[in-house]
Design an enzyme around this catalytic site. Structure first.
Site, PDB file in Angstrom:
ATOM      1  N   GLY A 200       0.068  -0.727  -8.763  1.00  0.00           N
ATOM      2  CA  GLY A 200      -1.159  -0.755  -7.975  1.00  0.00           C
ATOM      3  C   GLY A 200      -1.152   0.289  -6.874  1.00  0.00           C
ATOM      4  O   GLY A 200      -2.160   0.958  -6.621  1.00  0.00           O
ATOM      5  N   ASP A 201      -0.015   0.446  -6.223  1.00  0.00           N
ATOM      6  CA  ASP A 201       0.106   1.462  -5.172  1.00  0.00           C
ATOM      7  C   ASP A 201      -0.052   2.859  -5.751  1.00  0.00           C
ATOM      8  O   ASP A 201      -0.810   3.681  -5.228  1.00  0.00           O
ATOM      9  CB  ASP A 201       1.475   1.346  -4.498  1.00  0.00           C
ATOM     10  CG  ASP A 201       1.587   0.140  -3.611  1.00  0.00           C
ATOM     11  OD1 ASP A 201       0.936   0.110  -2.566  1.00  0.00           O
ATOM     12  OD2 ASP A 201       2.332  -0.792  -3.964  1.00  0.00           O
TER      13      ASP A 201
END
Length: 394
Positions: free
Chosen positions: A167-168
Protein backbone atom coordinates in the site's frame (compact mmCIF):
# COMPACT_ATOMS: atom_id res chain seq x y z
CA UNK A 1 24.20 12.74 -18.84
CA UNK A 2 21.18 14.94 -18.27
CA UNK A 3 18.25 13.64 -16.24
CA UNK A 4 14.62 14.35 -17.09
CA UNK A 5 13.76 16.25 -13.91
CA UNK A 6 16.89 18.37 -13.56
CA UNK A 7 15.92 21.91 -12.56
CA UNK A 8 12.85 20.78 -10.60
CA UNK A 9 13.03 21.54 -6.88
CA UNK A 10 10.91 19.47 -4.49
CA UNK A 11 10.27 20.35 -0.85
CA UNK A 12 9.86 16.96 0.79
CA UNK A 13 7.82 16.97 4.01
CA UNK A 14 7.27 13.21 3.92
CA UNK A 15 8.22 10.65 6.53
CA UNK A 16 8.23 6.89 7.06
CA UNK A 17 7.63 4.98 3.82
CA UNK A 18 4.90 5.95 1.35
CA UNK A 19 5.88 9.60 0.86
CA UNK A 20 9.62 8.95 0.71
CA UNK A 21 8.98 6.37 -2.02
CA UNK A 22 7.25 9.08 -4.08
CA UNK A 23 10.01 11.65 -3.68
CA UNK A 24 12.69 9.01 -4.27
CA UNK A 25 11.23 8.41 -7.75
CA UNK A 26 11.63 12.12 -8.48
CA UNK A 27 15.14 12.29 -7.04
CA UNK A 28 16.27 9.27 -9.08
CA UNK A 29 15.33 11.18 -12.23
CA UNK A 30 17.17 14.36 -11.34
CA UNK A 31 14.85 16.48 -9.21
CA UNK A 32 16.51 18.31 -6.32
CA UNK A 33 14.62 16.83 -3.39
CA UNK A 34 15.08 18.75 -0.14
CA UNK A 35 13.95 16.57 2.72
CA UNK A 36 12.82 18.58 5.75
CA UNK A 37 13.27 16.68 9.02
CA UNK A 38 12.53 17.58 12.61
CA UNK A 39 15.65 18.54 14.49
CA UNK A 40 15.55 15.77 17.10
CA UNK A 41 15.09 12.30 15.61
CA UNK A 42 14.49 13.14 11.96
CA UNK A 43 12.46 10.79 9.81
CA UNK A 44 10.87 8.04 11.98
CA UNK A 45 12.33 5.38 9.68
CA UNK A 46 15.74 6.28 11.13
CA UNK A 47 14.60 4.51 14.31
CA UNK A 48 13.06 1.37 12.77
CA UNK A 49 14.75 -1.97 13.38
CA UNK A 50 16.93 -3.66 12.35
CA UNK A 51 19.84 -1.41 13.28
CA UNK A 52 23.20 -1.21 11.54
CA UNK A 53 25.91 0.69 13.42
CA UNK A 54 23.16 1.92 15.72
CA UNK A 55 21.09 3.36 12.87
CA UNK A 56 17.79 2.14 11.41
CA UNK A 57 18.29 0.17 8.20
CA UNK A 58 15.00 1.23 6.59
CA UNK A 59 15.94 4.89 6.14
CA UNK A 60 18.72 4.58 3.51
CA UNK A 61 16.57 2.41 1.23
CA UNK A 62 14.01 5.18 0.62
CA UNK A 63 15.98 8.41 0.80
CA UNK A 64 18.88 8.12 -1.63
CA UNK A 65 19.66 11.04 -3.95
CA UNK A 66 18.04 13.54 -1.54
CA UNK A 67 19.28 16.47 0.53
CA UNK A 68 18.32 16.91 4.18
CA UNK A 69 17.73 20.04 6.21
CA UNK A 70 16.42 20.25 9.75
CA UNK A 71 13.51 22.54 10.62
CA UNK A 72 11.03 22.70 13.49
CA UNK A 73 7.64 23.32 11.91
CA UNK A 74 6.02 23.64 15.33
CA UNK A 75 7.58 27.09 15.63
CA UNK A 76 6.35 30.22 13.85
CA UNK A 77 9.84 30.95 12.59
CA UNK A 78 10.11 27.40 11.24
CA UNK A 79 6.88 27.86 9.29
CA UNK A 80 8.07 31.21 7.96
CA UNK A 81 11.33 29.67 6.76
CA UNK A 82 9.44 26.82 5.10
CA UNK A 83 7.37 29.29 3.11
CA UNK A 84 10.54 31.09 2.03
CA UNK A 85 11.78 27.75 0.69
CA UNK A 86 8.47 27.13 -1.06
CA UNK A 87 9.03 30.34 -3.02
CA UNK A 88 12.07 28.67 -4.60
CA UNK A 89 10.34 25.35 -5.29
CA UNK A 90 8.24 23.66 -7.96
CA UNK A 91 6.65 20.95 -5.83
CA UNK A 92 5.76 20.33 -2.19
CA UNK A 93 5.01 16.77 -1.04
CA UNK A 94 3.61 15.70 2.33
CA UNK A 95 2.14 12.52 3.79
CA UNK A 96 0.68 13.50 7.14
CA UNK A 97 -2.81 12.40 8.15
CA UNK A 98 -5.55 14.09 6.15
CA UNK A 99 -6.10 17.71 7.18
CA UNK A 100 -2.86 18.01 9.15
CA UNK A 101 -1.26 20.61 6.92
CA UNK A 102 -4.33 22.87 7.17
CA UNK A 103 -4.26 22.58 10.96
CA UNK A 104 -0.62 23.64 10.90
CA UNK A 105 -1.47 26.66 8.76
CA UNK A 106 0.48 25.21 5.86
CA UNK A 107 -2.22 23.97 3.51
CA UNK A 108 -2.30 24.34 -0.25
CA UNK A 109 -3.92 27.78 -0.22
CA UNK A 110 -1.13 29.11 1.99
CA UNK A 111 1.52 27.52 -0.23
CA UNK A 112 -0.19 28.96 -3.29
CA UNK A 113 -0.27 32.45 -1.76
CA UNK A 114 3.53 32.56 -1.67
CA UNK A 115 4.13 30.62 -4.93
CA UNK A 116 1.08 30.85 -7.26
CA UNK A 117 2.23 28.05 -9.57
CA UNK A 118 3.28 25.64 -6.84
CA UNK A 119 2.28 21.99 -7.17
CA UNK A 120 1.42 20.41 -3.83
CA UNK A 121 0.85 16.69 -3.36
CA UNK A 122 -0.69 15.06 -0.30
CA UNK A 123 -0.52 11.31 0.23
CA UNK A 124 -2.25 9.59 3.13
CA UNK A 125 -4.13 6.43 3.96
CA UNK A 126 -7.63 7.52 2.95
CA UNK A 127 -7.29 10.87 1.20
CA UNK A 128 -8.42 14.39 2.06
CA UNK A 129 -12.17 13.70 1.74
CA UNK A 130 -14.64 11.14 3.05
CA UNK A 131 -15.46 9.86 6.55
CA UNK A 132 -11.97 8.40 7.09
CA UNK A 133 -10.08 11.51 5.96
CA UNK A 134 -8.61 12.26 9.39
CA UNK A 135 -7.62 8.66 10.17
CA UNK A 136 -4.06 7.45 9.99
CA UNK A 137 -3.24 4.28 8.10
CA UNK A 138 -0.45 1.84 7.40
CA UNK A 139 -0.03 -0.44 4.41
CA UNK A 140 -2.08 -3.39 5.69
CA UNK A 141 -4.92 -1.10 6.79
CA UNK A 142 -5.13 0.26 3.26
CA UNK A 143 -4.92 -3.27 1.83
CA UNK A 144 -7.74 -4.31 4.15
CA UNK A 145 -10.08 -1.49 3.12
CA UNK A 146 -9.24 -1.86 -0.59
CA UNK A 147 -10.07 -5.57 -0.61
CA UNK A 148 -6.63 -6.71 -1.66
CA UNK A 149 -5.88 -8.21 1.74
CA UNK A 150 -9.13 -10.22 1.65
CA UNK A 151 -8.14 -11.68 -1.72
CA UNK A 152 -4.65 -12.65 -0.58
CA UNK A 153 -4.07 -16.04 1.02
CA UNK A 154 -5.53 -19.52 0.65
CA UNK A 155 -9.24 -20.41 0.47
CA UNK A 156 -9.21 -22.30 3.76
CA UNK A 157 -7.07 -19.77 5.65
CA UNK A 158 -7.20 -16.24 6.97
CA UNK A 159 -6.67 -13.24 4.66
CA UNK A 160 -3.01 -12.32 4.43
CA UNK A 161 -0.99 -9.16 3.87
CA UNK A 162 1.17 -8.90 0.78
CA UNK A 163 4.50 -9.49 2.54
CA UNK A 164 5.86 -6.06 1.58
CA UNK A 165 4.43 -2.62 2.30
CA UNK A 166 2.46 -2.76 -0.92
CA UNK A 167 0.00 0.00 0.00
CA UNK A 168 2.82 2.40 0.81
CA UNK A 169 4.80 1.64 -2.34
CA UNK A 170 1.84 1.81 -4.72
CA UNK A 171 0.61 5.04 -3.12
CA UNK A 172 4.08 6.50 -3.52
CA UNK A 173 4.30 5.54 -7.18
CA UNK A 174 0.86 7.05 -7.93
CA UNK A 175 1.87 10.23 -6.12
CA UNK A 176 4.96 10.52 -8.30
CA UNK A 177 2.75 9.96 -11.36
CA UNK A 178 0.39 12.70 -10.21
CA UNK A 179 3.27 15.12 -9.75
CA UNK A 180 4.65 14.41 -13.21
CA UNK A 181 1.19 14.88 -14.72
CA UNK A 182 0.80 18.22 -12.89
CA UNK A 183 4.23 19.36 -14.08
CA UNK A 184 3.22 18.69 -17.69
CA UNK A 185 0.02 20.68 -17.15
CA UNK A 186 2.00 23.55 -15.61
CA UNK A 187 4.39 23.56 -18.56
CA UNK A 188 1.40 23.99 -20.86
CA UNK A 189 -0.59 26.53 -18.84
CA UNK A 190 1.58 27.99 -16.09
CA UNK A 191 -0.89 26.70 -13.49
CA UNK A 192 0.05 24.78 -10.40
CA UNK A 193 -2.45 22.54 -8.64
CA UNK A 194 -3.20 20.35 -5.64
CA UNK A 195 -2.83 16.56 -5.80
CA UNK A 196 -4.73 14.30 -3.38
CA UNK A 197 -3.60 10.65 -3.35
CA UNK A 198 -4.87 7.91 -1.07
CA UNK A 199 -3.12 4.60 -0.42
CA UNK A 200 -6.55 2.96 -0.33
CA UNK A 201 -7.60 4.55 -3.63
CA UNK A 202 -4.36 3.34 -5.20
CA UNK A 203 -5.02 -0.25 -4.15
CA UNK A 204 -8.68 -0.13 -5.20
CA UNK A 205 -7.41 0.96 -8.62
CA UNK A 206 -5.17 -2.12 -8.71
CA UNK A 207 -7.95 -4.56 -7.84
CA UNK A 208 -7.68 -5.91 -11.38
CA UNK A 209 -10.92 -7.29 -12.77
CA UNK A 210 -12.50 -8.25 -9.45
CA UNK A 211 -14.80 -5.25 -9.01
CA UNK A 212 -16.08 -5.64 -12.55
CA UNK A 213 -16.48 -9.41 -12.18
CA UNK A 214 -18.46 -9.04 -8.98
CA UNK A 215 -20.83 -6.44 -10.39
CA UNK A 216 -21.31 -8.45 -13.60
CA UNK A 217 -21.80 -11.88 -12.01
CA UNK A 218 -22.90 -11.13 -8.45
CA UNK A 219 -20.33 -13.66 -7.22
CA UNK A 220 -17.99 -12.58 -4.41
CA UNK A 221 -14.36 -13.16 -5.50
CA UNK A 222 -12.55 -15.57 -3.21
CA UNK A 223 -8.99 -16.17 -2.14
CA UNK A 224 -7.20 -18.55 -4.47
CA UNK A 225 -3.73 -18.81 -3.01
CA UNK A 226 -1.26 -18.92 -5.91
CA UNK A 227 -3.86 -19.88 -8.50
CA UNK A 228 -5.67 -17.80 -11.07
CA UNK A 229 -9.37 -17.68 -11.86
CA UNK A 230 -8.76 -17.53 -15.61
CA UNK A 231 -6.37 -20.40 -16.32
CA UNK A 232 -4.88 -23.66 -15.08
CA UNK A 233 -2.13 -24.82 -14.80
CA UNK A 234 -0.93 -21.53 -13.34
CA UNK A 235 0.25 -22.21 -9.81
CA UNK A 236 3.12 -22.58 -7.39
CA UNK A 237 4.75 -26.00 -7.28
CA UNK A 238 7.44 -27.61 -5.16
CA UNK A 239 10.93 -28.40 -6.42
CA UNK A 240 13.77 -30.27 -4.77
CA UNK A 241 15.42 -27.01 -3.76
CA UNK A 242 12.54 -24.59 -3.28
CA UNK A 243 9.45 -23.48 -5.17
CA UNK A 244 8.60 -22.32 -8.65
CA UNK A 245 5.68 -20.91 -10.60
CA UNK A 246 4.65 -22.96 -13.62
CA UNK A 247 2.15 -21.75 -16.16
CA UNK A 248 0.58 -22.95 -19.35
CA UNK A 249 1.40 -20.62 -22.26
CA UNK A 250 -1.66 -21.27 -24.43
CA UNK A 251 -4.85 -21.99 -22.50
CA UNK A 252 -6.42 -23.50 -25.62
CA UNK A 253 -3.61 -26.00 -26.13
CA UNK A 254 -2.06 -27.55 -23.11
CA UNK A 255 -0.20 -30.21 -25.10
CA UNK A 256 3.31 -28.67 -24.70
CA UNK A 257 2.80 -28.22 -20.96
CA UNK A 258 1.50 -31.77 -20.50
CA UNK A 259 4.47 -33.19 -22.41
CA UNK A 260 6.91 -31.08 -20.40
CA UNK A 261 5.67 -32.54 -17.10
CA UNK A 262 5.34 -36.10 -18.39
CA UNK A 263 1.55 -36.15 -18.57
CA UNK A 264 1.13 -36.89 -22.28
CA UNK A 265 -1.42 -39.58 -21.42
CA UNK A 266 -3.74 -36.89 -20.04
CA UNK A 267 -3.72 -34.58 -23.07
CA UNK A 268 -7.10 -35.81 -24.28
CA UNK A 269 -8.48 -36.73 -20.86
CA UNK A 270 -11.96 -35.17 -20.68
CA UNK A 271 -11.20 -33.84 -17.20
CA UNK A 272 -8.36 -31.70 -18.54
CA UNK A 273 -8.84 -31.29 -22.30
CA UNK A 274 -10.10 -27.70 -22.10
CA UNK A 275 -9.13 -24.79 -19.89
CA UNK A 276 -12.60 -24.80 -18.37
CA UNK A 277 -12.27 -28.48 -17.47
CA UNK A 278 -8.78 -27.97 -16.03
CA UNK A 279 -10.03 -25.15 -13.82
CA UNK A 280 -12.94 -27.28 -12.65
CA UNK A 281 -10.62 -30.21 -11.91
CA UNK A 282 -7.49 -28.37 -10.80
CA UNK A 283 -7.41 -30.16 -7.45
CA UNK A 284 -6.99 -33.43 -9.35
CA UNK A 285 -4.38 -32.07 -11.77
CA UNK A 286 -2.28 -30.12 -9.26
CA UNK A 287 -0.85 -33.12 -7.34
CA UNK A 288 0.15 -34.85 -10.59
CA UNK A 289 2.20 -31.84 -11.69
CA UNK A 290 3.55 -31.26 -8.19
CA UNK A 291 4.76 -34.85 -7.91
CA UNK A 292 6.72 -34.33 -11.14
CA UNK A 293 8.26 -31.04 -10.00
CA UNK A 294 9.23 -32.37 -6.55
CA UNK A 295 11.62 -34.78 -8.21
CA UNK A 296 13.59 -32.02 -9.94
CA UNK A 297 15.61 -28.94 -9.02
CA UNK A 298 14.49 -25.49 -10.08
CA UNK A 299 17.32 -25.35 -12.64
CA UNK A 300 16.23 -28.65 -14.16
CA UNK A 301 12.62 -27.50 -14.38
CA UNK A 302 13.67 -24.20 -15.92
CA UNK A 303 15.61 -25.96 -18.66
CA UNK A 304 12.66 -28.23 -19.49
CA UNK A 305 10.16 -25.36 -19.52
CA UNK A 306 12.34 -23.05 -21.58
CA UNK A 307 12.76 -25.77 -24.21
CA UNK A 308 9.00 -26.43 -24.16
CA UNK A 309 8.16 -22.73 -24.46
CA UNK A 310 6.14 -22.72 -21.25
CA UNK A 311 6.16 -20.02 -18.61
CA UNK A 312 8.39 -20.55 -15.57
CA UNK A 313 9.88 -18.61 -12.69
CA UNK A 314 11.73 -19.74 -9.60
CA UNK A 315 10.45 -18.39 -6.29
CA UNK A 316 13.50 -16.47 -5.12
CA UNK A 317 14.54 -15.45 -1.64
CA UNK A 318 15.90 -11.91 -1.33
CA UNK A 319 19.46 -13.27 -1.17
CA UNK A 320 18.78 -14.99 -4.50
CA UNK A 321 17.16 -11.92 -6.07
CA UNK A 322 20.35 -9.97 -5.44
CA UNK A 323 22.36 -12.54 -7.41
CA UNK A 324 19.78 -13.24 -10.13
CA UNK A 325 21.20 -12.75 -13.63
CA UNK A 326 18.06 -11.11 -15.03
CA UNK A 327 17.75 -8.67 -12.14
CA UNK A 328 21.44 -7.77 -12.35
CA UNK A 329 21.29 -7.38 -16.13
CA UNK A 330 18.60 -4.72 -15.64
CA UNK A 331 20.82 -2.77 -13.20
CA UNK A 332 18.29 -3.32 -10.43
CA UNK A 333 20.91 -4.05 -7.77
CA UNK A 334 23.17 -1.09 -6.99
CA UNK A 335 26.26 -1.07 -4.77
CA UNK A 336 26.23 1.76 -2.23
CA UNK A 337 28.65 3.03 0.38
CA UNK A 338 27.60 5.24 3.26
CA UNK A 339 29.72 6.75 6.05
CA UNK A 340 27.11 5.69 8.61
CA UNK A 341 26.06 2.29 7.24
CA UNK A 342 29.10 1.09 5.33
CA UNK A 343 28.72 -0.93 2.12
CA UNK A 344 25.35 -2.34 1.10
CA UNK A 345 23.19 -3.00 -1.93
CA UNK A 346 20.01 -1.17 -2.88
CA UNK A 347 17.33 -1.38 -5.56
CA UNK A 348 18.04 0.32 -8.87
CA UNK A 349 15.80 2.59 -10.93
CA UNK A 350 12.89 0.62 -12.45
CA UNK A 351 11.92 3.06 -15.24
CA UNK A 352 14.49 2.87 -18.03
CA UNK A 353 14.65 6.05 -20.15
CA UNK A 354 16.81 5.88 -23.27
CA UNK A 355 17.88 9.54 -23.41
CA UNK A 356 17.60 10.71 -19.80
CA UNK A 357 18.08 7.66 -17.59
CA UNK A 358 17.68 7.94 -13.85
CA UNK A 359 20.42 6.79 -11.51
CA UNK A 360 21.37 6.26 -7.89
CA UNK A 361 24.16 8.72 -7.16
CA UNK A 362 24.25 9.58 -3.47
CA UNK A 363 23.31 7.75 -0.27
CA UNK A 364 20.58 8.97 2.04
CA UNK A 365 21.66 12.15 3.85
CA UNK A 366 22.18 12.61 7.57
CA UNK A 367 19.79 14.93 9.45
CA UNK A 368 20.48 18.52 8.44
CA UNK A 369 23.43 17.58 6.26
CA UNK A 370 22.57 20.30 3.74
CA UNK A 371 21.44 23.05 6.13
CA UNK A 372 24.08 25.56 5.17
CA UNK A 373 23.86 24.84 1.42
CA UNK A 374 20.07 25.30 1.26
CA UNK A 375 19.47 27.99 3.87
CA UNK A 376 22.12 30.33 2.57
CA UNK A 377 20.29 30.28 -0.78
CA UNK A 378 17.36 32.08 0.84
CA UNK A 379 19.54 34.62 2.64
CA UNK A 380 20.07 32.93 6.02
CA UNK A 381 23.67 33.37 7.12
CA UNK A 382 25.75 30.70 8.88
CA UNK A 383 25.61 32.86 12.01
CA UNK A 384 21.81 32.93 11.86
CA UNK A 385 21.76 29.16 11.33
CA UNK A 386 23.79 28.75 14.52
CA UNK A 387 21.34 31.00 16.36
CA UNK A 388 18.36 29.05 15.04
CA UNK A 389 19.96 25.84 16.32
CA UNK A 390 20.20 27.31 19.80
CA UNK A 391 16.53 28.39 19.60
CA UNK A 392 15.40 24.93 18.49
CA UNK A 393 14.22 26.14 15.09
CA UNK A 394 16.83 24.04 13.26
Amino acid sequence: MMKALEGIRVIDLTTAFSGPVATMQLADHGAEVIKIENNKTGDPSRTWTPFVNGKGAWYPTMNRNKKSISLNLRTDEGKRILLELVKTADVVVENYKGGTMEKMGLGYEVMKSVKPDIIMASLCGYGQTGPYKNQGAYSNLAEAMAGTLYLTGFPDGMPCGSGVAFGDSVGGVFTALGILTALIHRNKTGEGQYIDVSMTDSLVHLSECFIGIYTLTGEEPKRMGNRDAAAFPYDLFEAKDGYCILSITNVNDWTPFAKAVGLEHLIDDLRFDTNKHRIENQNELFPLINEWSKQRTRAEIEKIFMEAGQAYSPVLKISEVIENEQVKARDMIIDMEDPDYGKYKIQGVPVKLSLTPGSVDTPAPSIGQHNEEIYTQIGITPEQIAGYKEQGVM
